[in-house]
Design an enzyme around this catalytic site. Sequence first.
Site, PDB file in Angstrom:
ATOM      1  N   LYS A 194      83.187  -1.017 101.217  1.00  0.00           N
ATOM      2  CA  LYS A 194      82.375  -0.784 100.011  1.00  0.00           C
ATOM      3  C   LYS A 194      81.546   0.344 100.481  1.00  0.00           C
ATOM      4  CE  LYS A 194      79.061  -1.392  98.029  1.00  0.00           C
ATOM      5  NZ  LYS A 194      78.264  -0.049  97.370  1.00  0.00           N
ATOM      6  N   GLU A 269      72.650  -3.114 110.776  1.00  0.00           N
ATOM      7  CA  GLU A 269      72.248  -1.931 111.401  1.00  0.00           C
ATOM      8  C   GLU A 269      71.245  -1.357 110.304  1.00  0.00           C
ATOM      9  OE1 GLU A 269      72.989  -0.735 114.358  1.00  0.00           O
ATOM     10  OE2 GLU A 269      74.518  -2.055 114.697  1.00  0.00           O
ATOM     11  N   CYS A 303      68.337   6.970 109.737  1.00  0.00           N
ATOM     12  CA  CYS A 303      67.539   5.682 110.176  1.00  0.00           C
ATOM     13  C   CYS A 303      66.845   6.112 111.633  1.00  0.00           C
ATOM     14  CB  CYS A 303      68.701   4.462 110.730  1.00  0.00           C
ATOM     15  SG  CYS A 303      70.150   5.135 111.664  1.00  0.00           S
ATOM     16  N   GLU A 400      59.318   2.912 106.550  1.00  0.00           N
ATOM     17  CA  GLU A 400      60.407   3.945 106.485  1.00  0.00           C
ATOM     18  C   GLU A 400      60.468   4.703 105.384  1.00  0.00           C
ATOM     19  OE1 GLU A 400      64.599   2.842 106.056  1.00  0.00           O
ATOM     20  OE2 GLU A 400      64.975   4.016 108.009  1.00  0.00           O
TER      21      GLU A 400
END
Length: 497
Positions: A194, A269, A303, A400
């Site tokens: 996906k 992750e 990331c 973040e």
Amino acid sequence: MTSLLDNPTISVLPAAREFIQSKHQLFIGNEFVDAADGATFETFDPATGSVLTTVASGGAVDVDRAVASASAALPDWARTNNRVKAALMMRLADLIDENLELIAQIDSVDVGKPIATVRFGDVPMASDTLRYYAGWANKIEGSTITPGFPGAYVYTRREPVGVVGAIVPWNFPITGAIWKIAPALATGCTVVLKPAEQSSLSAALLARLIAEAGFPPGVVNVVSGLGTVAGVALVEHKNVAKISFTGSTAVGIDISRRAAETLKSVSLELGGKCPNIIFADADIPAAAAVAASAIFFNAGQACSAGSRLMVERSVYDEVLDAVSAEADKLVLGPGLDEGTTLGPLVSASQQARVNGYVERALAQGVEAVRGGKALGQDGYFVSPTILAGAADDMPVVQEEVFGPVLTVQPFDTAEEAAARANDVAYGLAAGVWTNNLRTAQRMAESLQVGTVWTNLYNYIDASVPWGGTKASGHGRDMGREGLDKFLQTKAVWNAVD
Ligand code: NAD
């Protein structure tokens, strides 16, 4: 707003233009099909905000078809001769290389990434990862055990877990997909991929290459669609054995909760807030240059972005000046323009989110040494932003941001730097710059992260495990450990008498 593809100064392969502007379908059982209910969504050119094309929006019915196809393919694929598995994976790697420029242009247009970084980074890493895991296909080994019973021995079989749901984000579309698919294929699993709704186009091309490589129907299926629809359906499907997810921490938590209902294994992750720590004894010009690329690479949408620069106080001003000078060299523009070194963010909502972090920080008294102002132009651009004077408890330091926004803070001792670096929810990666081996080793031990880079940054390789601690997730992609999550161990007891 006109699309980047209509800009006469930008050169685009005719095949890339044609592919990008075509209508994209789902890939189930090696056939291209529309969503069962005909649903589609639009995908945008982040450099201009214009619509590029439409993509099939898979729903629960489509996910169910894809999982049925992957389930049907599983027994044969699991038992396929490992040399054949490896040869197909190598063939797919070759096809990716043969289509390097096409894939690079597709991801560059779709996500706004500077073309050179996709050409020399993302796409070669995708084919390299396939080749690396193709090499593992015939090296999956169990063990023999002599248990504490006379007249019996045990051997273990390392078997594929089953159908894998691979859910990936938009920041490295082709690489992110292959990171999941390659180890799954090597271990004999079948896959439903996906892709992220912001970046489905290279996954659609990958589907064509998978069929061209000769993979049997159902071994890899691609269901584009919304996370809250197709993603959720995949996570909740009872015949999916495992979800391998890369994305945000919030979605990772949601996936973990939903997956618990069917006791699926999940590997995550997730996001990062990566400290990059420069000691006074480091090679300062080198450290500062890399510190700039650590945050501005991929417009900070990584990331691993080194978004929190910590500098020993005696060299703080020198580093801040040098990093600012590096930021001044960046050229904002559309990803396909060869001169661009800082592309747009992927979407209007990401742009608004990043600008929001900066506005809040400025309102809290932080100084914008560079950037800090919204850009008045089409597309989802954010200028390189360097913030000084932020306190550790501010959102811009703790959370973040996922944009080209760097905080720079001084520190006085190694112990203090490590404690402050660890005092965030995330634990993905960190950089340490020092010429003192003992300092490097102590910092590597102290930092609560999955990766430490000393005197370099953002090195990632198929052979090296990658993943995080704390809110950055669990499980490892890549390397030998990247195989573990796709395997389960069966103990087989045998009577010898
Ligand atoms: P996201 O979590 O919003 O989406 C990731 C994927 O999950 C997409 O395919 C999305 O459609 C799907 N999704 C969304 N909601 C879902 C749900 N409820 N159930 C199932 N699937 C769902 O993340 P994003 O904005 O696409 O990507 C950015 C994030 O990814 C950042 O946090 C970044 O740090 C992280 N990331 C981590 C790594 C790593 O290796 N640790 C690598 C790249 C990106």
